[in-house]
Write an enzyme that holds these catalytic residues in place. Structure first.
Site, mmCIF file in Angstrom:
data_model
loop_
_atom_site.group_PDB
_atom_site.id
_atom_site.type_symbol
_atom_site.label_atom_id
_atom_site.label_comp_id
_atom_site.label_asym_id
_atom_site.label_seq_id
_atom_site.Cartn_x
_atom_site.Cartn_y
_atom_site.Cartn_z
ATOM 1 N N SER B 144 -0.557 1.948 5.989
ATOM 2 C CA SER B 144 0.651 1.187 6.334
ATOM 3 C C SER B 144 1.196 1.694 7.657
ATOM 4 C CB SER B 144 1.704 1.363 5.243
ATOM 5 O OG SER B 144 2.953 0.879 5.701
ATOM 6 N N TYR B 157 7.645 7.218 0.833
ATOM 7 C CA TYR B 157 6.480 6.316 0.890
ATOM 8 C C TYR B 157 5.698 6.575 2.182
ATOM 9 C CZ TYR B 157 4.003 1.817 1.474
ATOM 10 O OH TYR B 157 3.064 0.847 1.668
HETATM 11 N N1 LIG Z 1 3.426 -5.293 0.953
HETATM 12 C C1 LIG Z 1 3.583 -4.629 2.084
HETATM 13 O O1 LIG Z 1 4.530 -4.859 2.837
HETATM 14 C C2 LIG Z 1 2.627 -3.567 2.458
HETATM 15 C C3 LIG Z 1 2.649 -3.109 3.767
HETATM 16 C C4 LIG Z 1 1.742 -2.124 4.167
HETATM 17 C C5 LIG Z 1 0.863 -1.603 3.242
HETATM 18 N N2 LIG Z 1 0.862 -2.040 1.979
HETATM 19 C C6 LIG Z 1 -0.060 -1.431 1.037
HETATM 20 O O2 LIG Z 1 -1.030 -2.356 0.594
HETATM 21 C C7 LIG Z 1 -1.413 -2.070 -0.741
HETATM 22 C C8 LIG Z 1 -1.308 -3.327 -1.587
HETATM 23 O O3 LIG Z 1 -0.002 -3.828 -1.518
HETATM 24 P P1 LIG Z 1 0.459 -5.242 -2.095
HETATM 25 O O4 LIG Z 1 1.403 -5.779 -1.125
HETATM 26 O O5 LIG Z 1 -0.711 -6.019 -2.495
HETATM 27 O O6 LIG Z 1 1.306 -4.744 -3.349
HETATM 28 P P2 LIG Z 1 1.216 -5.043 -4.913
HETATM 29 O O7 LIG Z 1 0.879 -6.469 -5.121
HETATM 30 O O8 LIG Z 1 2.426 -4.480 -5.479
HETATM 31 O O9 LIG Z 1 -0.038 -4.176 -5.363
HETATM 32 C C9 LIG Z 1 0.013 -2.823 -5.649
HETATM 33 C C10 LIG Z 1 -1.099 -2.510 -6.605
HETATM 34 O O10 LIG Z 1 -1.112 -1.123 -6.901
HETATM 35 C C11 LIG Z 1 -1.369 -0.987 -8.279
HETATM 36 N N3 LIG Z 1 -0.961 0.275 -8.795
HETATM 37 C C12 LIG Z 1 0.242 0.874 -8.679
HETATM 38 N N4 LIG Z 1 0.208 2.058 -9.329
HETATM 39 C C13 LIG Z 1 -1.025 2.195 -9.869
HETATM 40 C C14 LIG Z 1 -1.657 3.191 -10.630
HETATM 41 N N5 LIG Z 1 -1.032 4.312 -11.019
HETATM 42 N N6 LIG Z 1 -2.931 3.007 -10.992
HETATM 43 C C15 LIG Z 1 -3.597 1.895 -10.632
HETATM 44 N N7 LIG Z 1 -3.045 0.919 -9.908
HETATM 45 C C16 LIG Z 1 -1.765 1.070 -9.528
HETATM 46 C C17 LIG Z 1 -0.614 -2.132 -8.904
HETATM 47 O O11 LIG Z 1 -1.108 -2.339 -10.186
HETATM 48 P P3 LIG Z 1 -0.152 -2.738 -11.432
HETATM 49 O O12 LIG Z 1 -0.294 -4.208 -11.593
HETATM 50 O O13 LIG Z 1 -0.724 -1.983 -12.586
HETATM 51 O O14 LIG Z 1 1.241 -2.291 -11.093
HETATM 52 C C18 LIG Z 1 -0.977 -3.233 -7.928
HETATM 53 O O15 LIG Z 1 -2.255 -3.733 -8.264
HETATM 54 C C19 LIG Z 1 -0.546 -0.915 -1.181
HETATM 55 O O16 LIG Z 1 -1.268 0.296 -1.017
HETATM 56 C C20 LIG Z 1 0.597 -0.944 -0.216
HETATM 57 O O17 LIG Z 1 1.159 0.321 -0.043
HETATM 58 C C21 LIG Z 1 1.713 -3.051 1.570
#
Ligand SMILES: NC(=O)c1ccc[n+]([C@@H]2O[C@H](COP(=O)([O-])OP(=O)(O)OC[C@H]3O[C@@H](n4cnc5c(N)ncnc54)[C@H](OP(=O)(O)O)[C@@H]3O)[C@@H](O)[C@H]2O)c1
Ligand SMILES: Cc1cc2nc3c(=O)[nH]c(=O)nc-3n(C[C@H](O)[C@H](O)[C@H](O)COP(=O)(O)OP(=O)(O)OC[C@H]3O[C@@H](n4cnc5c(N)ncnc54)[C@H](O)[C@@H]3O)c2cc1C
Lengths: 456, 252
Positions: B144, B157
């Site tokens: 990120s 974070y």
């Molecule tokens: N959205 C943004 O603005 C943004 C920006 C930069 C980077 N990112 C990064 O991109 C990645 C994906 O983000 P997203 O936007 O797609 O968010 P998201 O839809 O909330 O996805 C997060 C995922 O992480 C899983 N997770 C959380 N804790 C876990 C654990 N203990 N064991 C296994 N799985 C776990 C969640 O599974 P559950 O369904 O079980 O909760 C979900 O599948 C993340 O690493 C995030 O930090 C996001």
């Protein structure tokens, strides 16, 4: 084995095909003897083994991620040349370049050469390569009298034409075993020059007509197509035909050393080339120059054999000119009567103004006996495109559909991107090939990235 | 195997319900991907995600995987790889946490660190080993921009992502020449479940745009991908802003 005690060279290297896409890493063995080749094959790991020649296949046919690759280039002995019978016995790692050096002074030539002579005999068998003389000469394995094949169990079998194992190995992409040596039938030649005729073809129909009209007197023929030309000029081409020059057609001075083999070579292409150097503008310009530079009517001249048959070999490492992203080669064939499909493909490419380079159209004669051998009677068109061209992946999928619908096929040795689903329709003998492999090599010892990608 | 355009035939998503992960899976299924493994904490959402991808024509299975249980990673992920080659692993799990609460409750801050960093170190190393044995494949890590320079507003974070980012870069160097490609993806503000209800940052983007950038990065074998691309420039400027000034910059 000689008195050498140095161990066989083994190293872990990243490899690609000539298109320089999809690198994978494998353990590379470089045997110098058949015994060492046996060691490389029997000592394989769980991810199997595949032979590699000079890596001129454009895609992933000669690489094996996480497994072993047997680099055959050190198994390069020419064992015996029988001038009376017109045959040569040599190791599979001998290049066609080397054979030409050895054979031309004796007035013999390889029966079939692809448009690069830097391929090995093993690679020429594994891909059942074709040349511009396909209508009369057929593909490479038609001229193989016998070959020695190292199979999965570590034994070496002598394989003769007319057997299933021969037909599976001819064009079998190294998946039946490692060819160790072969006996090839040669063609006689008087000189190392070619008598060449060039002619313009105003559009694709003219090019097809020109190639169809090729006579036996000029057995080598191909058309360089300008895939960027549009409108009425779509598919315009420069037609080239040639024959081995007979002695009496040489000027007096040249008759003193008629069989001299002196291919010209430029310095190697630079290691780093910015992406897009060979983009649309330069591709269009080169095509224009080639077309304008050819006289409208037939013109005849003498050319060195290498300049006529292997024009790209003059610039070593030219594949680097396409930059870091590499390039994708597309070669397909459709049967006679499917000219409409050919038209559709050419039209698609010209509408998209694809900066295709080295687009060559040829006629194919009778196909060979190899189950996965590429040539089918009809037409073949090949060209390269930079892998970074936007939308290329989808465009080529559409071309696959077009080709498959016309009962045609895509060349596997040059493929780097086809879908496994399209394969069976293109190669009706695939089931036989799989059955033979399942019996001969039940554990799947011989594998390559290509065989994994296409589930061969 | 990947094709000449870097399109994988098989995909493992760690964080199987991740919106970015699923957007990427959809893009890849439209190309060459036929086999998908969605690894995540068992839930109806995970099964729904699998069903949705099956509709698109892929063979999909779910795998129970918890980032917070590194002791199980070797076994769980080992089994996935023993079923067949995985051409691409997408490390997509992560939690944003709640900065205010996490400052109050160190243990919940530790969760963020353990999920985003420790869990990724463990899963990343297990996958790297398996990919290396295959001699090919890509490990795509969702880092990120927040990790590029820690900010007052989300440094818990951010620091976990900084650790993840540094880890993934180092891993990429360690794997250079092994046939395995590691790609670090640094999205800015992505409109997803994770950021729902938060005020949008400039240059906000979508899961689909991140997916497109990943597809392009695979073809180019890029090592670092910013989404949107303009963030590369913005962040390289921000990196050099003096601390006193940086502190006062508007947050998010
Ligand atoms: N959205 C943004 O603005 C943004 C920006 C930069 C980077 N990112 C990064 O991109 C990645 C994906 O983000 P997203 O936007 O797609 O968010 P998201 O839809 O909330 O996805 C997060 C995922 O992480 C899983 N997770 C959380 N804790 C876990 C654990 N203990 N064991 C296994 N799985 C776990 C969640 O599974 P559950 O369904 O079980 O909760 C979900 O599948 C993340 O690493 C995030 O930090 C996001
Ligand atoms: C510029 C250029 C022009 C070309 N023009 C043509 C053409 O006109 N016509 C044509 O047909 N092809 C053409 N090709 C393709 C090329 O001829 C084939 O790919 C050929 O197989 C390359 O030989 P190689 O020795 O480099 O083999 P590699 O590329 O190393 O291997 C090719 C295949 O052969 C197998 N193989 C290699 N050695 C052995 C062995 N000893 N035993 C068993 N299997 C083996 C490999 O496993 C692999 O499947 C061209 C390629 C280039 C780069």
């Amino acid at each position: 084995m000689g008195d050498t005690v140095t161990p066989m060279s083994v190293d872990t290297v990243s490899m690609t095909g000539w298109g320089r896409t999809a690198p994978t890493t494998a353990l590379r063995f470089r045997p110098r003897t058949y015994e060492e080749a046996v060691i490389a094959v029997t000592g394989r790991g769980p991810r199997g083994v595949v032979a590699r020649g000079l890596g001129r296949a454009h895609g992933d046919a000669a690489q094996n991620a996480g497994g072993s690759v047997v680099d055959m280039s050190a198994l390069d002995r020419v064992h015996a040349i029988d001038p009376a019978a017109g045959t040569v016995v040599c190791d599979a790692g001998v290049s066609l370049h080397r054979l030409m050096e050895e054979l031309l002074p004796l007035g013999r030539f390889v029966p079939v050469t692809p448009s690069t002579r830097f391929v090995t005999v093993g690679g020429a068998i594994g891909a059942d390569v074709h040349g511009r003389n396909h209508p009369s000469a057929g593909s490479f394995t038609r001229h193989v009298r016998s070959l020695d094949l190292l199979t999965a169990d570590g034994t070496v079998r002598t394989v003769l034409p007319g057997t299933d194992l021969f037909d599976a190995t001819a064009g079998g992409l190294g998946l039946t075993g490692v060819v160790l040596s072969a006996t090839l039938a040669l063609r006689p030649v008087d000189t190392s020059l070619m008598s060449v005729e060039t002619e313009r073809a105003a559009d694709l129909d003219a090019a097809l007509a020109g190639l169809a009209a090729t006579d036996d007197r000029l057995p080598y023929a191909a058309a360089r197509i300008d895939l960027m030309a549009r409108g009425k000029a779509t598919g315009r081409a420069v037609l080239t035909r040639g024959e081995h020059t007979p002695l009496d057609a040489l000027p007096a001075r040249a008759r003193q050393a008629p069989l001299e083999f002196r291919p010209a070579r430029l310095p190697a292409a630079p290691a780093y080339v910015p992406e897009g150097l060979l983009g649309r503008t330069s591709a269009a310009l080169l095509a224009e120059l080639r077309f304008r530079g050819t006289r409208a009517a037939r013109a005849r001249r003498l050319q060195r054999l290498s300049a006529f048959l292997h024009p790209l070999d003059a610039l070593p490492g030219w594949n680097r000119l396409h930059g870091r992203g590499g390039f994708v080669q597309y070669r397909f064939a459709v049967g006679g009567g499917q000219e409409e499909a050919l038209h559709r493909v050419v039209r698609r490419l010209s509408l998209r103004r694809c900066p295709a380079f080295h687009a060559v159209l040829q006629r194919f004669g009778e196909g060979g006996s190899g189950w996965l051998s590429f040539p089918v009677p009809g037409w073949t068109l090949s060209f390269g495109l930079p892998a970074g061209l936007p939308g290329l992946a989808r465009l080529l999928d559409r071309l696959d559909d077009e080709v498959a619908a016309a009962g045609g096929r895509v060349c596997l040795a040059e493929d780097s991107r086809m879908r496994p689903e399209t394969l069976a329709a293109m190669y009706p003998r695939l089931a036989d090939f799989r059955a033979l492999r399942a019996e001969l090599d039940p554990d799947g010892a011989f594998r390559s990235d290509l065989s994994r990608r296409l589930a061969l | 195997m990947k094709d000449a355009f870097g399109a994988p035939q098989s995909l493992l998503v760690l964080g199987g319900t991740s919106e970015i992960g699923l957007a990427t899976a959809r893009r890849l299924i439209a190309r060459r991907t036929r086999t998908v493994r969605l690894a995540g904490r068992p839930s109806p959402a995970l099964e729904r995600a699998a069903a949705e991808l099956r509709e698109l024509g892929a063979e999909v299975r779910t795998v129970a995987f918890d980032a917070l249980d590194p002791a199980s990673h070797e076994e769980v992920l080992g089994k996935v790889f023993s079923d067949g080659d995985i051409d691409m692993v997408l490390l997509a799990f992560g939690i944003l946490g709640d900065q205010a609460r996490d400052e109050e409750e160190p243990l919940s801050a530790v969760q963020v660190a353990q999920t985003n960093y420790t869990g990724a170190v463990s899963a990343g190393l297990v996958c790297a080993g398996a990919l290396q044995a295959q001699g090919h494949g890509s490990l795509v890590v969702l880092s990120s921009v927040a990790g590029e320079r820690a900010r007052r507003a989300d440094f818990i974070y951010g620091s976990s992502k900084a650790g993840l980012d540094a880890f993934a870069q180092g891993l990429g160097d360690a794997l250079h020449g092994t046939g395995v490609h590691v790609m670090v993806v640094r999205p800015g503000f992505v409109r997803s479940r994770m950021t729902a209800g938060r005020e949008e940052a400039p240059l906000a983007t979508t899961p689909g745009a991140v997916a497109d950038a990943i597809v392009t990065g695979l073809r180019r074998r890029s090592e670092t991908v910013w989404v949107p691309g303009a963030l590369r420039v913005v962040m390289s400027a921000l990196r050099h802003v003096p601390r006193p000034l940086f502190r006062r910059l508007p947050v998010r």
